[in-house]
Motif scaffolding. Structure first.
Motif, PDB file in Angstrom:
ATOM      1  N   VAL A  67       0.846  -1.300  -0.503  1.00  0.00           N
ATOM      2  CA  VAL A  67      -0.191  -0.119  -0.078  1.00  0.00           C
ATOM      3  C   VAL A  67       0.656   1.363  -0.225  1.00  0.00           C
ATOM      4  CG1 VAL A  67      -1.615   1.135   1.420  1.00  0.00           C
ATOM      5  CG2 VAL A  67      -2.318  -1.104   1.163  1.00  0.00           C
ATOM      6  N   ASP A  68       1.748   1.542   0.722  1.00  0.00           N
ATOM      7  CA  ASP A  68       2.452   2.280   0.571  1.00  0.00           C
ATOM      8  C   ASP A  68       3.522   2.146  -0.585  1.00  0.00           C
ATOM      9  OD1 ASP A  68       2.427   2.336   3.614  1.00  0.00           O
ATOM     10  OD2 ASP A  68       4.224   1.384   4.337  1.00  0.00           O
ATOM     11  N   LYS A  69       3.650   1.660  -1.493  1.00  0.00           N
ATOM     12  CA  LYS A  69       4.295   2.058  -2.390  1.00  0.00           C
ATOM     13  C   LYS A  69       3.569   2.691  -3.418  1.00  0.00           C
ATOM     14  CE  LYS A  69       7.873  -1.763  -2.444  1.00  0.00           C
ATOM     15  NZ  LYS A  69       8.626  -3.662  -2.888  1.00  0.00           N
ATOM     16  N   TYR A  70       2.167   2.282  -3.688  1.00  0.00           N
ATOM     17  CA  TYR A  70       0.805   2.081  -4.175  1.00  0.00           C
ATOM     18  C   TYR A  70       0.728   4.112  -4.346  1.00  0.00           C
ATOM     19  CZ  TYR A  70      -3.671   3.175  -5.984  1.00  0.00           C
ATOM     20  OH  TYR A  70      -4.715   3.853  -6.576  1.00  0.00           O
ATOM     21  N   LEU A  71       1.209   4.474  -2.633  1.00  0.00           N
ATOM     22  CA  LEU A  71       0.339   5.257  -2.281  1.00  0.00           C
ATOM     23  C   LEU A  71       1.364   6.584  -2.702  1.00  0.00           C
ATOM     24  CD1 LEU A  71      -0.676   5.021   1.888  1.00  0.00           C
ATOM     25  CD2 LEU A  71      -1.877   6.274  -0.593  1.00  0.00           C
ATOM     26  N   SER A  72       3.007   6.507  -2.802  1.00  0.00           N
ATOM     27  CA  SER A  72       4.015   6.696  -3.182  1.00  0.00           C
ATOM     28  C   SER A  72       4.034   7.110  -4.324  1.00  0.00           C
ATOM     29  CB  SER A  72       5.645   6.380  -2.444  1.00  0.00           C
ATOM     30  OG  SER A  72       6.658   6.913  -2.996  1.00  0.00           O
ATOM     31  N   ASN A  73       3.920   6.363  -5.025  1.00  0.00           N
ATOM     32  CA  ASN A  73       3.850   5.766  -6.887  1.00  0.00           C
ATOM     33  C   ASN A  73       2.776   7.225  -7.316  1.00  0.00           C
ATOM     34  OD1 ASN A  73       6.386   4.387  -7.158  1.00  0.00           O
ATOM     35  ND2 ASN A  73       5.046   2.301  -6.746  1.00  0.00           N
ATOM     36  N   THR A  74       1.680   7.274  -6.763  1.00  0.00           N
ATOM     37  CA  THR A  74       0.135   8.038  -7.099  1.00  0.00           C
ATOM     38  C   THR A  74       1.023   9.317  -7.117  1.00  0.00           C
ATOM     39  OG1 THR A  74      -1.479   6.135  -6.510  1.00  0.00           O
ATOM     40  CG2 THR A  74      -1.545   8.216  -6.733  1.00  0.00           C
ATOM     41  N   LEU A  75       1.198   9.794  -5.420  1.00  0.00           N
ATOM     42  CA  LEU A  75       1.734  11.060  -4.994  1.00  0.00           C
ATOM     43  C   LEU A  75       2.182  11.406  -5.944  1.00  0.00           C
ATOM     44  CD1 LEU A  75       1.987  10.875  -1.434  1.00  0.00           C
ATOM     45  CD2 LEU A  75       0.060  12.506  -3.290  1.00  0.00           C
ATOM     46  N   GLU A  76       3.544  11.090  -6.659  1.00  0.00           N
ATOM     47  CA  GLU A  76       4.596  11.300  -7.548  1.00  0.00           C
ATOM     48  C   GLU A  76       4.410  11.339  -9.061  1.00  0.00           C
ATOM     49  OE1 GLU A  76       7.604   8.529  -6.567  1.00  0.00           O
ATOM     50  OE2 GLU A  76       8.384   9.234  -4.673  1.00  0.00           O
ATOM     51  N   SER A  77       3.534  10.339  -9.806  1.00  0.00           N
ATOM     52  CA  SER A  77       3.510  10.475 -10.682  1.00  0.00           C
ATOM     53  C   SER A  77       1.740  10.589 -11.465  1.00  0.00           C
ATOM     54  CB  SER A  77       3.966   8.942 -10.500  1.00  0.00           C
ATOM     55  OG  SER A  77       2.871   7.807 -10.553  1.00  0.00           O
ATOM     56  N   ASP A  78       1.456  10.397 -10.445  1.00  0.00           N
ATOM     57  CA  ASP A  78      -0.119  11.269 -11.060  1.00  0.00           C
ATOM     58  C   ASP A  78      -0.747  12.911 -11.676  1.00  0.00           C
ATOM     59  OD1 ASP A  78      -2.912  11.850 -11.435  1.00  0.00           O
ATOM     60  OD2 ASP A  78      -3.374   9.168 -10.742  1.00  0.00           O
ATOM     61  N   LEU A  79      -0.742  13.063 -12.625  1.00  0.00           N
ATOM     62  CA  LEU A  79      -0.771  14.409 -12.873  1.00  0.00           C
ATOM     63  C   LEU A  79      -2.128  15.455 -12.106  1.00  0.00           C
ATOM     64  CD1 LEU A  79       0.567  14.545 -16.326  1.00  0.00           C
ATOM     65  CD2 LEU A  79       1.786  15.357 -14.601  1.00  0.00           C
ATOM     66  N   ASN A  80      -3.041  14.216 -11.896  1.00  0.00           N
ATOM     67  CA  ASN A  80      -4.302  14.749 -11.023  1.00  0.00           C
ATOM     68  C   ASN A  80      -4.123  15.549  -9.553  1.00  0.00           C
ATOM     69  OD1 ASN A  80      -5.888  13.970 -13.139  1.00  0.00           O
ATOM     70  ND2 ASN A  80      -5.802  11.725 -13.103  1.00  0.00           N
ATOM     71  N   VAL A  81      -3.414  14.562  -9.033  1.00  0.00           N
ATOM     72  CA  VAL A  81      -2.828  14.723  -7.715  1.00  0.00           C
ATOM     73  C   VAL A  81      -1.759  16.507  -7.839  1.00  0.00           C
ATOM     74  CG1 VAL A  81      -1.349  14.266  -5.482  1.00  0.00           C
ATOM     75  CG2 VAL A  81      -2.099  12.442  -7.370  1.00  0.00           C
ATOM     76  N   LEU A  82      -1.362  16.291  -8.974  1.00  0.00           N
ATOM     77  CA  LEU A  82      -0.541  17.709  -8.365  1.00  0.00           C
ATOM     78  C   LEU A  82      -1.826  19.227  -9.660  1.00  0.00           C
ATOM     79  CD1 LEU A  82       1.708  19.609  -9.500  1.00  0.00           C
ATOM     80  CD2 LEU A  82       1.642  18.879 -11.773  1.00  0.00           C
ATOM     81  N   ASP A  83      -2.851  19.376  -9.983  1.00  0.00           N
ATOM     82  CA  ASP A  83      -3.840  19.698 -10.023  1.00  0.00           C
ATOM     83  C   ASP A  83      -5.029  19.937  -8.866  1.00  0.00           C
ATOM     84  OD1 ASP A  83      -3.684  19.985 -13.125  1.00  0.00           O
ATOM     85  OD2 ASP A  83      -4.777  18.432 -13.422  1.00  0.00           O
ATOM     86  N   MET A  84      -4.513  19.085  -7.970  1.00  0.00           N
ATOM     87  CA  MET A  84      -5.341  19.334  -6.833  1.00  0.00           C
ATOM     88  C   MET A  84      -4.758  20.399  -5.798  1.00  0.00           C
ATOM     89  SD  MET A  84      -7.346  15.753  -6.126  1.00  0.00           S
ATOM     90  CE  MET A  84      -7.880  16.464  -4.289  1.00  0.00           C
ATOM     91  N   GLU A  85      -3.753  20.328  -6.175  1.00  0.00           N
ATOM     92  CA  GLU A  85      -2.656  21.444  -5.689  1.00  0.00           C
ATOM     93  C   GLU A  85      -3.168  22.264  -5.166  1.00  0.00           C
ATOM     94  OE1 GLU A  85       1.416  21.014  -5.353  1.00  0.00           O
ATOM     95  OE2 GLU A  85       1.383  18.434  -5.343  1.00  0.00           O
ATOM     96  N   PHE A  86      -3.349  23.266  -6.367  1.00  0.00           N
ATOM     97  CA  PHE A  86      -4.150  24.287  -6.371  1.00  0.00           C
ATOM     98  C   PHE A  86      -5.549  24.582  -6.407  1.00  0.00           C
ATOM     99  CE2 PHE A  86      -1.259  23.801  -9.901  1.00  0.00           C
ATOM    100  CZ  PHE A  86       0.340  23.980  -9.508  1.00  0.00           C
ATOM    101  N   PRO A  87      -5.396  26.197  -6.026  1.00  0.00           N
ATOM    102  CA  PRO A  87      -6.461  26.659  -5.773  1.00  0.00           C
ATOM    103  C   PRO A  87      -7.685  26.158  -6.170  1.00  0.00           C
ATOM    104  CG  PRO A  87      -5.091  28.539  -4.978  1.00  0.00           C
ATOM    105  CD  PRO A  87      -4.871  27.520  -6.449  1.00  0.00           C
ATOM    106  N   LYS A  88      -9.281  25.397  -6.033  1.00  0.00           N
ATOM    107  CA  LYS A  88     -10.101  24.853  -7.170  1.00  0.00           C
ATOM    108  C   LYS A  88     -10.672  26.705  -7.789  1.00  0.00           C
ATOM    109  CE  LYS A  88     -14.752  22.970  -6.773  1.00  0.00           C
ATOM    110  NZ  LYS A  88     -15.836  22.379  -5.783  1.00  0.00           N
ATOM    111  N   SER A  89     -10.320  27.534  -7.801  1.00  0.00           N
ATOM    112  CA  SER A  89     -11.220  29.172  -8.457  1.00  0.00           C
ATOM    113  C   SER A  89      -9.947  28.856  -8.926  1.00  0.00           C
ATOM    114  CB  SER A  89     -10.993  29.922  -7.316  1.00  0.00           C
ATOM    115  OG  SER A  89     -10.438  30.125  -7.184  1.00  0.00           O
ATOM    116  N   ARG A  90      -9.132  28.998  -9.053  1.00  0.00           N
ATOM    117  CA  ARG A  90      -8.345  29.117 -10.487  1.00  0.00           C
ATOM    118  C   ARG A  90      -8.954  28.265 -11.617  1.00  0.00           C
ATOM    119  NH1 ARG A  90      -2.250  27.111 -11.056  1.00  0.00           N
ATOM    120  NH2 ARG A  90      -3.023  25.654 -11.237  1.00  0.00           N
TER     121      ARG A  90
END
Length: 581
Positions: A67-90
Motif C-alpha cells: 500500500v505504501d508503494k502505491y501511495l508513494s507512486n500515485t503522489l509522485e506520478s499522477d498529474l491529477n494529484v498535481l491539479d489538486m494542489e492549486f485553488p479550485k477557483s483558478r
C-alpha cells in the motif's frame, strides 16, 4: 553457644536432621522436576505463538508495504494529484475533472488491496476530502470512516510521522492509517483493526485468551480499563515471553512489533490453561510432590507424639530434679508400653530417693542442732570468776545496794544463758540481755566504761540468734577496755533493704577504743570462717559466724572494720524473717 551445642547434640535435633536429609532432597527433586516441566511447556507454547505472531505480522507488514508503494507512486506520478494542489477557483473544471479521474482510479485500484477500508486524498488549499471505499462496505461503515479520516487530515495532518502507519482509536472503532504529503495534497490509506485481527482468531489461545493490537508504547487501543483492572501489563520481551497478572488472571504475554508502523500484535494465553496441557506423568509428579510433603508432615507429627514428646517429658522431669525440685514426677499420659515402664520406674525411683534424702536431711539437721547447742553453751569461764570477784569486793566494802544490783544482773544473765534451747530469741530480749551484760561490766570497770543500747520499738519483735550481739560486745570489752582512759560502747539497730527489695536487719556494735589491729582485719577478710579457731583468740567471732552459717547459710553477714575518729565497728546483717525455735 553452649545452648546451641547442647541442642545440636540432642536426640530431637538428630532425629529431625535425619528425616530432613532423607526427605528434603527427594521433595526438592520432585519440585524442581515439576517446575522445569512447567517451564518447558510455557516455552513451547510461547515459542509456538511467537512464531505465529511473527508470521502474521510479516504478512501484514508486506501488505502495508505494498500500500505504501502505491501511495508513494500515485503522489509522485499522477498529474491529477498535481491539479489538486492549486485553488479550485483558478480552474474549477480542470479541478473537478482531476478529482473525478483520481476518484475513479482509486475506486478501481482499492480492489487489489483487500486489507484496506479506504484510500483518501485531501486538498489542504481547498479543504476538500476525496475517499474511495470498497463497494461491499455498508453506508454506515463508509460514513464512519469518512468522519474519522476527516478528523485526522484536519487535526493531525501536520504533526504525524509520514513514513509510518499509526494506530487510532476512534468513536466507531480502532483503525490503522498512513498519511503521505506532496505539496498541499495529503494522500493516505485507512484500515480497520478488525480486519487485521481476523487471522489471529485462528490461533488457539484458550477460552480466556486474547489477541490485541497495542501502540508503540504497549498500550492497548481498546479495552484498556479491563487490562488495568486485572493488573495485566502488555509489555513483552523481544525473544521470549513475560508473565503478567495474578492468580486466575495470570497470562503469558507474547508480542511482535511491526516494521511498517507504530503498533504491535500481542497474544495473551492463560497460564492455568497452559499447565493443564502438561503430560499425565508430569501431573502425577506434582501429585507425588504434594503427597510427599503431606507424608513428611504426618510422619513428623506421629514421631513427635510417639517418640519425642515422651522423651521431652523425661528430660523436663530430670531438669527439675537437677534444680532441686524433688517433687517433680513424669506426667502419666497415654504412650507406648516401653515409655510407660520407664515413666513408672523413674517416678518410683525418685520417690525412694526423695524419702532417703529426707532421712539424711533430718539426720544432718539433728547434728546441726547438737552442734548449735554446744556452741550456745560455750561460756567464757573468766566471766564467772570476775563476777564472783566483784561480789566479794562489794561485800568487803559493805556496799549492799550494789551487791543486790550485781546479784540481780547475774541472775538475769544466767537465766538467759540457760534458758530453753531456742535457736532464735526476740531482738528485744537479746538487747536487754546485752544491756544487762554491759551493766555487769560497768560495775567491774567503774568510771571507765560507758554504754548505750538502741531499742527501736518497731523491731523488738524481730527474731535473732541468741547471744549474737552480746558476743560482739564481749569481744569489744576484751580488746578495747583498759585502765588508762574511759571507753564508750554503743549498740545501734536499723532496718534496710537488699538489691532485690527484701528487708534486712542491721546491727552495729561500735566502741571508742583503738580499733582492730591490721593483722586481725587481714585474717578476718581473707578467711572469715577460720578467723579464730576454738583454741584461738577470736573464739567469740568464730562461734558467732559458725552459728549464723548453720542458721542462715549465706544470707547473713558479719563485717569488721575501723571507723575514722571512732574505733572498731562490727556490722551484723540478718534477713528479717521469723524462725521456729
Amino acid at each position: 553457644m553452649r545452648k546451641i551445642r547442647t541442642y545440636v547434640n540432642s536426640v530431637r535435633f538428630k532425629f529431625f536432621a535425619a528425616v530432613l536429609v532423607i526427605f528434603v532432597p527427594l521433595i526438592t527433586v520432585l519440585i524442581i522436576n515439576n517446575f522445569y516441566s512447567g517451564e518447558v511447556v510455557r516455552n513451547q507454547v510461547a515459542q509456538s505463538n511467537k512464531n505465529l505472531l511473527s508470521l502474521y505480522m510479516g504478512q501484514i507488514d508486506q501488505r502495508l508495504e505494498e500500500v505504501d508503494k502505491y501511495l508513494s507512486n500515485t503522489l509522485e506520478s499522477d498529474l491529477n494529484v498535481l491539479d489538486m494542489e492549486f485553488p479550485k477557483s483558478r480552474d474549477e473544471d480542470r479541478y473537478n475533472i482531476a478529482k473525478l479521474t483520481l476518484f475513479n482510479k482509486l475506486k478501481d485500484d482499492i480492489g487489489y488491496y483487500p486489507i484496506l477500508d479506504a484510500f483518501f486524498v485531501y486538498s489542504a488549499v481547498n479543504k476538500d476530502l476525496l475517499i474511495s471505499q470498497p463497494p461491499t462496505d455498508s453506508y454506515e461503515a463508509r460514513e464512519n470512516a469518512r468522519q474519522e479520516i476527516q478528523k485526522v487530515v484536519e487535526n493531525d495532518a501536520d504533526t504525524i510521522d509520514y513514513s509510518r502507519w499509526h494506530v487510532r482509536s476512534g468513536a466507531n472503532g480502532d483503525y490503522l492509517f498512513h498519511l503521505m504529503k506532496s505539496g498541499n495534497v495529503y494522500m493516505g490509506a485507512w484500515v480497520g483493526s478488525d480486519k487485521l485481527m481476523v487471522p489471529l482468531s485462528l490461533i488457539d489461545l484458550g477460552e480466556s485468551g486474547a489477541a490485541v493490537i497495542t501502540t508503540g508504547d504497549n498500550k492497548p487501543i481498546s479495552h484498556g480499563a479491563l487490562f488495568e483492572d486485572k493488573g495485566i501489563d502488555l509489555t513483552f520481551p523481544e525473544a521470549t515471553y513475560a508473565i503478567s497478572g495474578k492468580g486466575k488472571h495470570a497470562y503469558l504475554i507474547m508480542g511482535e512489533r511491526s516494521q511498517r508502523g507504530n503498533f504491535n500484535l500481542v497474544a495473551l494465553v492463560p497460564e492455568n490453561e497452559i499447565l493443564q496441557k502438561l503430560p499425565y506423568l508430569q501431573r502425577v509428579s506434582s501429585i507425588i510432590s504434594i503427597a510427599a510433603v503431606m507424608f513428611l508432615l504426618l510422619f513428623l507429627a506421629m514421631m513427635r507424639s510417639i517418640f519425642l514428646n515422651p522423651v521431652k517429658r523425661i528430660v523436663i522431669a530430670m531438669r527439675k530434679l537437677r534444680d532441686g525440685n524433688w517433687e517433680s514426677r513424669i506426667e502419666q499420659k497415654p504412650t507406648s508400653t516401653e515409655f510407660q515402664i520407664v515413666n513408672e520406674t523413674f517416678n518410683r525411683m525418685i520417690g525412694e530417693i526423695h524419702d532417703l534424702k529426707i532421712n539424711v536431711y533430718e539426720e544432718k539437721l539433728n547434728h546441726q542442732r547438737a552442734e548449735l547447742k554446744h556452741l550456745q553453751l560455750q561460756i567464757n569461764p573468766h566471766f564467772f570468776l570476775n563476777s564472783l570477784n566483784i561480789i566479794y569486793n562489794l561485800a568487803t566494802v559493805k556496799d549492799f545496794s550494789l551487791i543486790q544490783e550485781m546479784t540481780k544482773c547475774l541472775v538475769s544473765y544466767f537465766r538467759f544463758m540457760f534458758r530453753s534451747s531456742s535457736y532464735f530469741v526476740a531482738l528485744g530480749d537479746e538487747l536487754s540481755h546485752t544491756a544487762n551484760y554491759l551493766r555487769i561490766q560497768q560495775l567491774r570497770f567503774p568510771d571507765l566504761l560507758h554504754y548505750s543500747v538502741d531499742k527501736p520499738n518497731d523491731l523488738l519483735a524481730q527474731e535473732v540468734p541468741p547471744l549474737i550481739v552480746q558476743t560482739m560486745v564481749e569481744n569489744a570489752i576484751k580488746y578495747a577496755v583498759n585502765m588508762d582512759e574511759p571507753i564508750r560502747i554503743s549498740v545501734e539497730v536499723a532496718q534496710t533493704e537488699d538489691e532485690e527489695g527484701h528487708p534486712r536487719l542491721v546491727i552495729h556494735v561500735k566502741d571508742t577504743g583503738p580499733g582492730f589491729p591490721g593483722e586481725v582485719l587481714g585474717r578476718l577478710a581473707l578467711d572469715p570462717e577460720q578467723a579464730g579457731s576454738e583454741g584461738g583468740e577470736q573464739i567469740g567471732i568464730w562461734n558467732a559466724r559458725r552459728r549464723l552459717r548453720l542458721l542462715y547459710q549465706d544470707r547473713a553477714t558479719i563485717d569488721f572494720y575501723n571507723e575514722a575518729g571512732l574505733g572498731a565497728v562490727v556490722k551484723i546483717e540478718l534477713p528479717m524473717e521469723k524462725k521456729a525455735g
